[in-house]
Motif scaffolding. Structure first.
Motif, PDB file in Angstrom:
ATOM      1  N   THR A 160      13.902  -1.096  32.403  1.00 52.12           N
ATOM      2  CA  THR A 160      12.585  -0.629  32.850  1.00 52.12           C
ATOM      3  C   THR A 160      12.532   0.891  32.898  1.00 52.12           C
ATOM      4  O   THR A 160      11.551   1.505  32.445  1.00 52.12           O
ATOM      5  CB  THR A 160      12.251  -1.202  34.245  1.00 52.12           C
ATOM      6  OG1 THR A 160      12.258  -2.625  34.185  1.00 52.12           O
ATOM      7  CG2 THR A 160      10.876  -0.744  34.714  1.00 52.12           C
ATOM      8  N   ASP A 213      -6.232   4.948  20.749  1.00 53.56           N
ATOM      9  CA  ASP A 213      -6.890   4.154  21.779  1.00 53.56           C
ATOM     10  C   ASP A 213      -7.892   5.032  22.523  1.00 53.56           C
ATOM     11  O   ASP A 213      -8.055   6.221  22.213  1.00 53.56           O
ATOM     12  CB  ASP A 213      -5.853   3.534  22.736  1.00 53.56           C
ATOM     13  CG  ASP A 213      -4.990   4.574  23.433  1.00 53.56           C
ATOM     14  OD1 ASP A 213      -5.378   5.767  23.465  1.00 53.56           O
ATOM     15  OD2 ASP A 213      -3.921   4.210  23.959  1.00 53.56           O
ATOM     16  N   VAL A 266      12.411   2.241  29.382  1.00 53.69           N
ATOM     17  CA  VAL A 266      11.076   2.076  28.793  1.00 53.69           C
ATOM     18  C   VAL A 266      10.127   3.151  29.325  1.00 53.69           C
ATOM     19  O   VAL A 266       9.333   3.725  28.568  1.00 53.69           O
ATOM     20  CB  VAL A 266      10.510   0.666  29.094  1.00 53.69           C
ATOM     21  CG1 VAL A 266       9.028   0.581  28.726  1.00 53.69           C
ATOM     22  CG2 VAL A 266      11.297  -0.393  28.338  1.00 53.69           C
ATOM     23  N   LYS A 267      10.220   3.441  30.625  1.00 52.84           N
ATOM     24  CA  LYS A 267       9.375   4.486  31.217  1.00 52.84           C
ATOM     25  C   LYS A 267       9.641   5.832  30.553  1.00 52.84           C
ATOM     26  O   LYS A 267       8.713   6.595  30.271  1.00 52.84           O
ATOM     27  CB  LYS A 267       9.640   4.592  32.723  1.00 52.84           C
ATOM     28  CG  LYS A 267       9.034   3.473  33.547  1.00 52.84           C
ATOM     29  CD  LYS A 267       9.333   3.683  35.024  1.00 52.84           C
ATOM     30  CE  LYS A 267       8.758   2.552  35.872  1.00 52.84           C
ATOM     31  NZ  LYS A 267       9.096   2.723  37.307  1.00 52.84           N
ATOM     32  N   GLN A 268      10.944   6.114  30.321  1.00 54.19           N
ATOM     33  CA  GLN A 268      11.314   7.380  29.682  1.00 54.19           C
ATOM     34  C   GLN A 268      10.776   7.428  28.254  1.00 54.19           C
ATOM     35  O   GLN A 268      10.251   8.468  27.810  1.00 54.19           O
ATOM     36  CB  GLN A 268      12.843   7.534  29.681  1.00 54.19           C
ATOM     37  CG  GLN A 268      13.347   8.844  29.116  1.00 54.19           C
ATOM     38  CD  GLN A 268      12.826  10.062  29.847  1.00 54.19           C
ATOM     39  OE1 GLN A 268      12.683  10.048  31.076  1.00 54.19           O
ATOM     40  NE2 GLN A 268      12.518  11.114  29.111  1.00 54.19           N
ATOM     41  N   LYS A 269      10.889   6.311  27.541  1.00 60.16           N
ATOM     42  CA  LYS A 269      10.380   6.256  26.170  1.00 60.16           C
ATOM     43  C   LYS A 269       8.863   6.445  26.159  1.00 60.16           C
ATOM     44  O   LYS A 269       8.313   7.099  25.260  1.00 60.16           O
ATOM     45  CB  LYS A 269      10.744   4.918  25.513  1.00 60.16           C
ATOM     46  CG  LYS A 269      12.238   4.682  25.330  1.00 60.16           C
ATOM     47  CD  LYS A 269      12.847   5.664  24.339  1.00 60.16           C
ATOM     48  CE  LYS A 269      14.320   5.370  24.122  1.00 60.16           C
ATOM     49  NZ  LYS A 269      14.957   6.408  23.266  1.00 60.16           N
ATOM     50  N   ASP A 270       8.180   5.846  27.139  1.00 56.34           N
ATOM     51  CA  ASP A 270       6.725   5.993  27.227  1.00 56.34           C
ATOM     52  C   ASP A 270       6.340   7.458  27.416  1.00 56.34           C
ATOM     53  O   ASP A 270       5.354   7.930  26.832  1.00 56.34           O
ATOM     54  CB  ASP A 270       6.165   5.161  28.390  1.00 56.34           C
ATOM     55  CG  ASP A 270       6.147   3.670  28.080  1.00 56.34           C
ATOM     56  OD1 ASP A 270       6.239   3.315  26.882  1.00 56.34           O
ATOM     57  OD2 ASP A 270       6.033   2.865  29.024  1.00 56.34           O
ATOM     58  N   LYS A 271       7.119   8.168  28.245  1.00 57.46           N
ATOM     59  CA  LYS A 271       6.851   9.593  28.451  1.00 57.46           C
ATOM     60  C   LYS A 271       7.024  10.368  27.145  1.00 57.46           C
ATOM     61  O   LYS A 271       6.211  11.236  26.814  1.00 57.46           O
ATOM     62  CB  LYS A 271       7.805  10.155  29.516  1.00 57.46           C
ATOM     63  CG  LYS A 271       7.491   9.718  30.935  1.00 57.46           C
ATOM     64  CD  LYS A 271       8.491  10.303  31.919  1.00 57.46           C
ATOM     65  CE  LYS A 271       8.219   9.823  33.335  1.00 57.46           C
ATOM     66  NZ  LYS A 271       9.230  10.354  34.295  1.00 57.46           N
ATOM     67  N   GLU A 272       8.106  10.031  26.433  1.00 56.70           N
ATOM     68  CA  GLU A 272       8.357  10.700  25.153  1.00 56.70           C
ATOM     69  C   GLU A 272       7.236  10.416  24.155  1.00 56.70           C
ATOM     70  O   GLU A 272       6.809  11.306  23.405  1.00 56.70           O
ATOM     71  CB  GLU A 272       9.706  10.242  24.589  1.00 56.70           C
ATOM     72  CG  GLU A 272      10.911  10.710  25.406  1.00 56.70           C
ATOM     73  CD  GLU A 272      12.209  10.104  24.907  1.00 56.70           C
ATOM     74  OE1 GLU A 272      12.188   9.420  23.867  1.00 56.70           O
ATOM     75  OE2 GLU A 272      13.252  10.310  25.568  1.00 56.70           O
ATOM     76  N   ILE A 273       6.764   9.162  24.156  1.00 55.61           N
ATOM     77  CA  ILE A 273       5.663   8.786  23.257  1.00 55.61           C
ATOM     78  C   ILE A 273       4.395   9.566  23.596  1.00 55.61           C
ATOM     79  O   ILE A 273       3.684  10.033  22.704  1.00 55.61           O
ATOM     80  CB  ILE A 273       5.405   7.266  23.330  1.00 55.61           C
ATOM     81  CG1 ILE A 273       6.564   6.502  22.665  1.00 55.61           C
ATOM     82  CG2 ILE A 273       4.082   6.899  22.661  1.00 55.61           C
ATOM     83  CD1 ILE A 273       6.540   5.011  22.900  1.00 55.61           C
ATOM     84  N   GLU A 274       4.118   9.712  24.903  1.00 53.64           N
ATOM     85  CA  GLU A 274       2.931  10.463  25.313  1.00 53.64           C
ATOM     86  C   GLU A 274       3.019  11.924  24.880  1.00 53.64           C
ATOM     87  O   GLU A 274       2.021  12.521  24.472  1.00 53.64           O
ATOM     88  CB  GLU A 274       2.763  10.376  26.843  1.00 53.64           C
ATOM     89  CG  GLU A 274       2.296   9.021  27.356  1.00 53.64           C
ATOM     90  CD  GLU A 274       0.999   8.569  26.719  1.00 53.64           C
ATOM     91  OE1 GLU A 274       0.056   9.382  26.645  1.00 53.64           O
ATOM     92  OE2 GLU A 274       0.939   7.413  26.263  1.00 53.64           O
ATOM     93  N   LYS A 310       2.371  11.961  21.226  1.00 50.05           N
ATOM     94  CA  LYS A 310       0.942  11.750  20.992  1.00 50.05           C
ATOM     95  C   LYS A 310       0.168  13.042  21.214  1.00 50.05           C
ATOM     96  O   LYS A 310      -0.768  13.359  20.482  1.00 50.05           O
ATOM     97  CB  LYS A 310       0.403  10.661  21.934  1.00 50.05           C
ATOM     98  CG  LYS A 310       0.674   9.246  21.485  1.00 50.05           C
ATOM     99  CD  LYS A 310       0.027   8.262  22.444  1.00 50.05           C
ATOM    100  CE  LYS A 310       0.236   6.817  21.995  1.00 50.05           C
ATOM    101  NZ  LYS A 310      -0.380   5.869  22.956  1.00 50.05           N
TER     102      LYS A 310
END
Length: 341
Positions: free
Chosen positions: A201, A246, A204-212, A215
């Motif tokens: 978890t 999105d 995944v949070k860290q990856k989400d930050k990197e994705i943001e 983006k």
């Protein structure tokens, strides 16, 4: 109803009881009495039975209470019911007149109508209720009690669903199966599964930050390219574009374009997913000149078979026809020319 054969007055009959079904139903019924007493002890004397259901597989107990029961309190209720079961109370029944029964401290349901003589079921010195149902003779025979769910079913009424005995064993075996499968997916031992899940978890949070972050960089690069296509209409920089983003991505991109273009109107469309999304934004000085994002998206959404609206500075719309997106965006120029003073 006679389904097959015939029956007459005077015939001799043999009554057969499904012993397992009756025994398991009795276990669940006696448990509702114990649960009722524990709920009164734990939550307050205002708790009263508001309905119940017992079968060989499960029990359901409805009770009056006016707020959600915390998870830790539920665990304590479950623990106390199991303690009463393991205390191995003897369960007995007595036939008393109604006044004797009330004076003995037996719990009666307020909305029930009782005969002059009533049946009182006592679970040792732990619980005493007026009841006509079938019960186990010793509480230890119930085995394990396990709460499956608890929640509100009406204003001031809550419901506990639970299992006992063989039903509780089956419930735990199923939970164990789910836990093993989950541990297998996580590629961890059962005891290590919670830590492994927490680790994944966090990852995944860290990856989400990197994705943001990526983006944001992509939006910045895209905004440079889109800004170059802007048209000056009556002193306002107007830009339109189709982007694979999105809703949040469209808004971020729109903000960036407004910053780059100054006095501007930005209209963006996304065909991501199964529908079209339009976003329209206008800078404050464009709004002063008569720009209205809500009107713009409403008009272009109609072209693509949709609807929407919003404030002068920001609005959103949805549509169904992806083939009409380009036509809708091409209409922005004429809409803005008619709109601006």
């Amino acid at each position: 109803n006679v389904i097959k054969g015939s029956i007459s007055v005077g015939d001799k009959l043999i009554a057969k009881v499904n012993a397992d079904q009756r025994k398991n139903t009795a276990k669940n019924h006696t448990t509702t009495h114990i649960l009722h007493k524990v709920l009164k002890e734990m939550l307050g004397q205002h708790v009263n039975q508001a309905g119940s259901y017992v079968s060989q597989d499960r029990l359901r107990f409805d009770y009056t209470h006016f707020e959600a029961v915390p998870h830790e309190t539920l665990k304590e209720i479950e623990k106390k019911v199991n303690e009463a079961i393991l205390a191995d109370y003897h369960v007995k029944t007595d036939i008393l007149d109604i006044e004797q029964a009330r004076n003995s401290g037996a719990i009666a349901l307020f909305d029930e109508k009782y005969d002059e003589m009533v049946r009182v079921v006592s679970v040792g010195d732990f619980s005493k209720e007026l009841c006509g149902g079938t019960h186990i003779d010793e509480t230890a025979k119930i085995g394990l009690f396990k709460i499956v769910s608890e929640g509100s079913i009406a204003s001031g009424v809550r419901r506990i669903e639970a299992v006992t005995g063989k039903g509780a064993v089956n419930y735990i075996e199923n939970l164990e199966k789910i836990l093993k499968e989950t541990a297998g997916i996580l590629k961890a031992q059962i005891k290590d599964a919670p830590l492994k899940a927490q680790s994944i978890t966090e990852e995944v949070k860290q990856k989400d930050k990197e994705i943001e972050i990526l983006k944001g960089k992509m939006a910045s690069n895209i905004s440079d390219d889109i800004a170059k296509t802007s048209k000056n209409i009556k002193g306002i920089n107007v830009v339109t574009a189709v982007c694979d983003l999105d809703v949040n991505g469209l808004r971020d991109l729109g903000d960036k374009l407004k910053c780059k273009l100054g006095k501007s109107i930005v209209v963006l469309a996304s065909t991501k997913g199964d529908k079209v999304t339009f976003i329209s934004m206008a800078s404050k000085d464009a709004v002063k000149d008569g720009a209205h994002s809500g009107i713009i998206v409403k008009e272009i959404a109609k072209i693509a078979g949709g609807s929407g609206g919003g404030r002068p500075d920001m609005a959103q719309a949805g549509a169904k026809n992806k083939d009409k997106v380009d036509e809708a965006l091409q209409a922005v120029t004429a809409i803005v020319e008619n709109m601006i003073k």
